[in-house]
Structures are given as C-alpha cells and as structure tokens.
Design an enzyme around this catalytic site. Structure first.
Site, PDB file in Angstrom:
ATOM      1  N   HIS A 228       0.920  -1.240  -0.079  1.00 36.46           N
ATOM      2  CA  HIS A 228      -0.073  -0.058   0.026  1.00 36.46           C
ATOM      3  C   HIS A 228       0.906   1.181  -0.042  1.00 36.46           C
ATOM      4  O   HIS A 228       1.761   1.398  -0.890  1.00 36.46           O
ATOM      5  CB  HIS A 228      -0.928  -0.199   1.299  1.00 36.46           C
ATOM      6  CG  HIS A 228      -1.916   0.996   1.388  1.00 36.46           C
ATOM      7  ND1 HIS A 228      -2.236   1.664   0.342  1.00 36.46           N
ATOM      8  CD2 HIS A 228      -2.653   1.297   2.213  1.00 36.46           C
ATOM      9  CE1 HIS A 228      -3.418   2.506   0.622  1.00 36.46           C
ATOM     10  NE2 HIS A 228      -3.684   2.394   1.958  1.00 36.46           N
ATOM     11  N   HIS A 267      -2.336  -2.528  -9.267  1.00 32.32           N
ATOM     12  CA  HIS A 267      -3.495  -1.868  -8.587  1.00 32.32           C
ATOM     13  C   HIS A 267      -4.560  -2.613  -8.374  1.00 32.32           C
ATOM     14  O   HIS A 267      -5.022  -3.562  -9.334  1.00 32.32           O
ATOM     15  CB  HIS A 267      -3.788  -0.450  -9.060  1.00 32.32           C
ATOM     16  CG  HIS A 267      -4.361   0.477  -8.070  1.00 32.32           C
ATOM     17  ND1 HIS A 267      -5.690   0.380  -7.808  1.00 32.32           N
ATOM     18  CD2 HIS A 267      -4.008   1.333  -7.488  1.00 32.32           C
ATOM     19  CE1 HIS A 267      -6.267   1.185  -7.016  1.00 32.32           C
ATOM     20  NE2 HIS A 267      -5.075   1.834  -6.677  1.00 32.32           N
ATOM     21  N   ASP A 318       2.453   5.720  -6.783  1.00 30.13           N
ATOM     22  CA  ASP A 318       3.897   5.464  -6.563  1.00 30.13           C
ATOM     23  C   ASP A 318       4.996   5.508  -7.200  1.00 30.13           C
ATOM     24  O   ASP A 318       5.960   5.914  -6.580  1.00 30.13           O
ATOM     25  CB  ASP A 318       3.742   4.133  -5.253  1.00 30.13           C
ATOM     26  CG  ASP A 318       2.575   4.504  -4.259  1.00 30.13           C
ATOM     27  OD1 ASP A 318       1.788   3.549  -3.913  1.00 30.13           O
ATOM     28  OD2 ASP A 318       2.745   5.509  -3.692  1.00 30.13           O
TER      29      ASP A 318
HETATM   30  C1  SDX Z   1      -1.684   2.060  -3.409  1.00 29.24           C
HETATM   31  O1  SDX Z   1      -6.255   0.620  -2.978  1.00 29.24           O
HETATM   32  C2  SDX Z   1      -5.758   1.769  -3.464  1.00 29.24           C
HETATM   33  O2  SDX Z   1      -6.388   2.669  -3.855  1.00 29.24           O
HETATM   34  C3  SDX Z   1      -4.218   2.045  -3.018  1.00 29.24           C
HETATM   35  C4  SDX Z   1      -3.642   3.536  -3.555  1.00 29.24           C
HETATM   36  C5  SDX Z   1      -4.203   4.396  -2.910  1.00 29.24           C
HETATM   37  O3  SDX Z   1      -4.240   5.637  -3.281  1.00 29.24           O
HETATM   38  O4  SDX Z   1      -4.803   4.204  -1.565  1.00 29.24           O
HETATM   39  O5  SDX Z   1      -3.943   3.389  -4.874  1.00 29.24           O
HETATM   40  C6  SDX Z   1      -2.308   3.233  -2.925  1.00 29.24           C
HETATM   41  O6  SDX Z   1      -1.458   1.374  -2.358  1.00 29.24           O
HETATM   42  C7  SDX Z   1      -1.228   1.652  -4.860  1.00 29.24           C
HETATM   43  C8  SDX Z   1      -0.448   0.273  -4.941  1.00 29.24           C
HETATM   44  C9  SDX Z   1       1.006   0.477  -4.500  1.00 29.24           C
HETATM   45  N1  SDX Z   1       1.529  -1.268  -4.131  1.00 29.24           N
HETATM   46  C10 SDX Z   1       2.420  -1.590  -4.816  1.00 29.24           C
HETATM   47  O7  SDX Z   1       3.014  -0.900  -5.979  1.00 29.24           O
HETATM   48  C11 SDX Z   1       2.970  -2.896  -4.666  1.00 29.24           C
HETATM   49  C12 SDX Z   1       3.251  -3.609  -5.952  1.00 29.24           C
HETATM   50  N2  SDX Z   1       2.054  -3.852  -6.243  1.00 29.24           N
HETATM   51  C13 SDX Z   1       1.229  -5.231  -6.056  1.00 29.24           C
HETATM   52  O8  SDX Z   1       1.696  -6.026  -4.809  1.00 29.24           O
HETATM   53  C14 SDX Z   1      -0.309  -5.521  -6.569  1.00 29.24           C
HETATM   54  O9  SDX Z   1      -0.105  -4.702  -7.698  1.00 29.24           O
HETATM   55  C15 SDX Z   1      -1.112  -4.825  -5.744  1.00 29.24           C
HETATM   56  C16 SDX Z   1      -1.189  -5.307  -4.285  1.00 29.24           C
HETATM   57  C17 SDX Z   1      -1.367  -3.336  -5.563  1.00 29.24           C
HETATM   58  C18 SDX Z   1      -2.721  -5.248  -6.093  1.00 29.24           C
HETATM   59  O10 SDX Z   1      -2.740  -6.592  -6.421  1.00 29.24           O
HETATM   60  P1  SDX Z   1      -4.031  -7.541  -6.214  1.00 29.24           P
HETATM   61  O11 SDX Z   1      -5.125  -6.647  -6.852  1.00 29.24           O
HETATM   62  O12 SDX Z   1      -4.122  -7.988  -5.033  1.00 29.24           O
HETATM   63  O13 SDX Z   1      -3.316  -8.581  -7.459  1.00 29.24           O
HETATM   64  P2  SDX Z   1      -2.452  -9.634  -7.133  1.00 29.24           P
HETATM   65  O14 SDX Z   1      -1.651  -9.167  -6.160  1.00 29.24           O
HETATM   66  O15 SDX Z   1      -3.161 -10.774  -7.060  1.00 29.24           O
HETATM   67  O16 SDX Z   1      -1.732  -9.876  -8.879  1.00 29.24           O
HETATM   68  C19 SDX Z   1      -2.470 -10.288  -9.762  1.00 29.24           C
HETATM   69  C20 SDX Z   1      -1.168 -11.008 -10.438  1.00 29.24           C
HETATM   70  C21 SDX Z   1      -0.524 -11.762  -9.687  1.00 29.24           C
HETATM   71  O17 SDX Z   1       0.197 -12.827 -10.336  1.00 29.24           O
HETATM   72  P3  SDX Z   1      -0.072 -14.368 -10.185  1.00 29.24           P
HETATM   73  O18 SDX Z   1       0.190 -14.294  -8.720  1.00 29.24           O
HETATM   74  O19 SDX Z   1      -1.746 -14.441 -10.318  1.00 29.24           O
HETATM   75  O20 SDX Z   1       0.669 -15.043 -11.090  1.00 29.24           O
HETATM   76  O21 SDX Z   1      -0.529  -9.786 -10.957  1.00 29.24           O
HETATM   77  C22 SDX Z   1       1.028  -9.903 -10.263  1.00 29.24           C
HETATM   78  C23 SDX Z   1       0.877 -10.968  -9.091  1.00 29.24           C
HETATM   79  O22 SDX Z   1       2.047 -11.488  -8.654  1.00 29.24           O
HETATM   80  N3  SDX Z   1       1.328  -8.641  -9.797  1.00 29.24           N
HETATM   81  C24 SDX Z   1       2.498  -8.379  -9.993  1.00 29.24           C
HETATM   82  C25 SDX Z   1       2.469  -6.967  -9.780  1.00 29.24           C
HETATM   83  N4  SDX Z   1       1.153  -6.538  -9.327  1.00 29.24           N
HETATM   84  C26 SDX Z   1       0.425  -7.727  -9.715  1.00 29.24           C
HETATM   85  N5  SDX Z   1       3.787  -8.766 -10.364  1.00 29.24           N
HETATM   86  C27 SDX Z   1       4.773  -8.124 -10.102  1.00 29.24           C
HETATM   87  N6  SDX Z   1       4.865  -6.875  -9.454  1.00 29.24           N
HETATM   88  C28 SDX Z   1       3.737  -6.263  -9.320  1.00 29.24           C
HETATM   89  N7  SDX Z   1       3.667  -4.928  -8.964  1.00 29.24           N
END
Ligand code: SDX
Length: 385
Positions: A228, A267, A318
């Site tokens: 996050h 996201h 971010d």
């Molecule tokens: C913020 O919610 C909000 O509005 C938050 C925010 C706000 O303003 O409050 O926008 C601020 O928190 C932005 C997000 C910041 N976080 C990151 O940058 C961390 C990296 N991002 C990931 O951890 C991920 O994208 C999440 C947690 C943000 C969202 O993930 P989801 O929706 O839970 O989806 P997921 O993690 O299940 O991903 C789906 C697939 C997975 O692959 P598989 O396991 O199914 O094979 O996509 C992949 C994930 O591994 N994936 C990524 C990735 N993001 C998703 N792989 C590598 N790097 C990434 N960044």
C-alpha cells in the site's frame, strides 16, 4: 454460507457507499466530490482540496481564508509532541514516529473528555480535529527527517502556503514555484482514493464509535505496508538497485525469475493504468527539467516500458511519486510519511462520513478448524512442562 462465498482480500466487494470520491477503472478516472482530480491538481492549492473533501464543496474565498488561518495557527509542534517524537529511535521507521505523534496528540486532546459509551465526538469537534492534524503533520514529517539528519527543528512560516511551508520546514529554504507546484500536485493526488486499505481501516475503527485519532493511528499502520503506502519508498530502492536504464532488462530478468513484486506497479482497482499517474508524471517531468536529471527520466521510462511489455501491469501513483520526492530532496524513508500528510484529509473525510451514517463493520468468516471436540479426552503431557 459456503466457503465459495469467500472473497479473500475483499476483492470486488462493495462494502458501503461513499460520496467522498469515485474511482472508475472503466473510464480510468478519479473524482473528488465530483471534480476530476486532474483538474483539482492543475488549479487548486491543497488547502482548497482538503476543504472540498471535508465539506463536499470547494471553498469560497472567505472559507479558504478561514481554513488557511486555522491551518497556519496550528502548524507548530508543541514541546510535548516533539518530546514524544524524540523518544522514537532514530533508526525506527518514520511511520512509527508519525503514528506515535498522532497518538500523543489524540491522548492530549481527549484527556478528560468523551464518554465510554461513545468516544466518537461530534461532527464539529472532528472537523476541527481533522484540520489540526492536517496542519501539524507537515511539521511532524519535516522534523522527523531533520532529526535523523542531525539537523535542528525549523519553525513554520505563516507567510507561506501549505506546500511551500512544508518544504521550508524540511529544507530551510523558500522553494521555487516549480517545486512548490509539483509538491502541491502530489499532495492533491495522494489525498483520497475511496476504500483503499488504510481508509477502510479508519472506517472500521470509526464504526465501533472509537475516536478519530484512533482511526487515523490505525490507518497509518495500514499505510506503512509496502503493498500500500510503503510502495513509494520501495520504488526508490528498486531504482537504486537497477542503477541506470541499460541495466533494466537484466534486473527484471532476475526479479521476475524470483517472483518479486515490482513496487509502483499494479493496482487492485485500476487494471489498465492508474488515473493519477499522467498528472504526477507531468509533475515529475518538470522536476527532471528543473534539476537537470535526464538520467531519472531514462530509468523511469525504461523500467515502465519493459515491465508493461512483459507483464501488462501498469504503474500506480507511487511509481512517479517516488522519484519526484527523491528529486525534491526528501529521504526515501520520508516518502510514506508524506503520503500520510496528504491522505489524512481523505481518511478524516471518510471517518466523518462513517460516523454520520454508522453501522458497525463486522464481516463473517468461514470456519476451517477442527470439528467440535471436548476437554475430557485431553491429557496434558506433564513430561513436556
Ligand atoms: C496504493 O487501493 C488503493 O487505492 C491504493 C492506493 C491509494 O491511493 O490508496 O492506490 C495506493 O497502495 C497503490 C499500490 C501500491 N503497491 C505497490 O505498488 C506494490 C506492488 N503492487 C502489487 O503488490 C499489487 O499490484 C497490488 C497489491 C497493488 C494489487 O494486487 P492485487 O489486486 O491483489 O492483485 P494480485 O497481487 O493478486 O496480482 C495479480 C497478479 C499476480 O500474479 P499471479 O500470482 O496471479 O501469477 O499480478 C501479479 C501478481 O503476482 N502482480 C505483480 C505486481 N502486481 C501484480 N507482479 C509483479 N509486480 C507487481 N507489482
């Protein structure tokens, strides 16, 4: 209810309605009380956007002047809050410092008041509390960075607006307009984003009729996590690991082979790009030009292009914010506290909205433990004691 009803991470679950903001992945848009965030970031001081989030309308000149006067009157750290911050180890994460400071402010404000039957406070009290937290968080964040650098506290200046004063207290110089504008835009873009994890945390706490400070303290804890708010700090660690643009491809080969999450990308709601990124990227571009750092732009563009083409996962806010804050001179560990200073406006708007039409937030769970069993069959293994 069956296990198939479970929506882990509450993915896709609409938990309640809100009038504070609308995140729309279909149109890739974000509205704060109906206004596109891009328009607000391009035209408004952050103080006006804070007013909008709390009150539902943009302020009249008189209302903005009144908010500015109150905000400026509450910018300075009290000796007690500064002493509380000084108790936090210098090598603790600054989010622990911010969380501690807010907690002390709350304890002082609430001392001797409120009832056990309802600690939530009135709407008027909570708006005043929200403005005071909005006003003092810049001093908390600025002092935190300066103490870690062994530099002294800089008192706020009430002849500077919110963004310029924040930079003044952090760096001890009156910033250039281009710097103030980029920072102001980032504060507006970070302010609010519907039921993200930290905002939802604050609503859960508010729903028990606990107090606003407890809800904000809980939200700070949620925002600290790298999935996050902590992601903006983590983006810079990625940039430092990669070094420069020509290393991107090999670095990604290794990172993806190790199934690393690449911070600043992806996201839960936006799946084809975060609506805020173009506006923050434009602000980053002005800083790249202002500080003559084409290397930052080259690395930013190379990693984005390579990761999007390989994974089809797009940058979130971010990603441009991290390098922008780095160019502004903030320490990497200060980035997420900057997010707190901005998001406290969204959190407190949601806390007040929750309180105005409250229902205790308490979901169900599906049990997956042992079937019922009874103690008489249990013989303690005394040898193990
Ligand atoms: C913020 O919610 C909000 O509005 C938050 C925010 C706000 O303003 O409050 O926008 C601020 O928190 C932005 C997000 C910041 N976080 C990151 O940058 C961390 C990296 N991002 C990931 O951890 C991920 O994208 C999440 C947690 C943000 C969202 O993930 P989801 O929706 O839970 O989806 P997921 O993690 O299940 O991903 C789906 C697939 C997975 O692959 P598989 O396991 O199914 O094979 O996509 C992949 C994930 O591994 N994936 C990524 C990735 N993001 C998703 N792989 C590598 N790097 C990434 N960044």
């Amino acid at each position: 209810m069956t296990v198939t009803d479970i929506r882990k991470g509450l993915v896709g679950v609409i938990a309640d309605e809100t009038a504070v903001s609308k995140v729309n992945p279909e149109t890739n848009s974000l509205l704060y009380r109906g206004y596109p965030v891009q328009e607000l970031a391009a035209t408004q001081p952050f103080e006006a956007v804070a007013y909008l989030l709390w009150n539902g309308e943009l302020p009249t000149p008189e209302q903005l002047a009144a908010l500015r006067a109150t905000e400026r009157a509450h910018r300075a750290l009290t000796d007690e809050v500064r002493a509380a911050i000084d108790l936090v180890p210098l090598d603790a994460h600054p989010m622990d410092e911010v969380r501690t400071a807010v907690s002390v402010i709350g304890a002082q404000d609430l001392a001797g008041s409120g009832s056990v039957m309802d600690a939530s406070g009135s709407a008027e009290e909570n708006l005043a509390r929200s403005i005071r937290l909005f006003a003092v968080l810049p001093a908390i964040v600025a002092y935190g960075q300066r103490r870690r650098r062994g530099e002294g506290l800089i008192a706020p200046r009430d002849d500077l607006d919110y963004a310029a004063n924040f930079l003044w207290m952090t760096f001890g110089e009156v910033p250039d307009e281009v710097v103030v504008d980029a920072f102001n835009r980032s504060m507006i873009l970070y302010a609010e984003h519907s039921f993200n994890a930290s905002t939802f945390t604050s609503r859960v706490i508010a729903s028990t009729l606990s107090d606003l400070y407890s809800a904000v303290t809980g939200a700070i804890g949620a925002l600290k996590g790298p999935l996050h708010g902590g992601a903006n700090e983590a983006v810079l660690h990625v940039f430092h690991e990669i070094g420069d643009a020509e290393n991107v491809s090999s670095w990604l080969d290794d990172a993806l082979a190790r199934k690393r999450k690449i911070m600043g990308f992806g996201h839960r709601v936006y799946k084809r790009g975060d609506s805020r990124v173009p506006t923050m990227k434009a602000a980053l571009d002005t800083l790249v030009a202002h500080y003559d750092r084409p290397d930052v732009a080259a690395l930013y563009d190379a990693l984005e292009a390579e990761f999007v083409s390989r994974k089809g996962i797009y940058p979130n806010l971010d990603y441009p914010s991290g390098p922008a804050y780095d160019l502004l001179g903030f320490d990497t560990v200060t980035f997420t506290p900057l997010f707190v200073a901005s998001r406290v406006t969204g959190w407190t708007a949601h806390i007040m909205e929750q309180q105005a039409a409250n229902a205790l937030i308490r979901p169900l769970s599906a049990y997956s433990g042992p079937d019922e069993r009874h103690v008489e069959g249990y013989v303690p293994d005394t040898a193990a004691i």
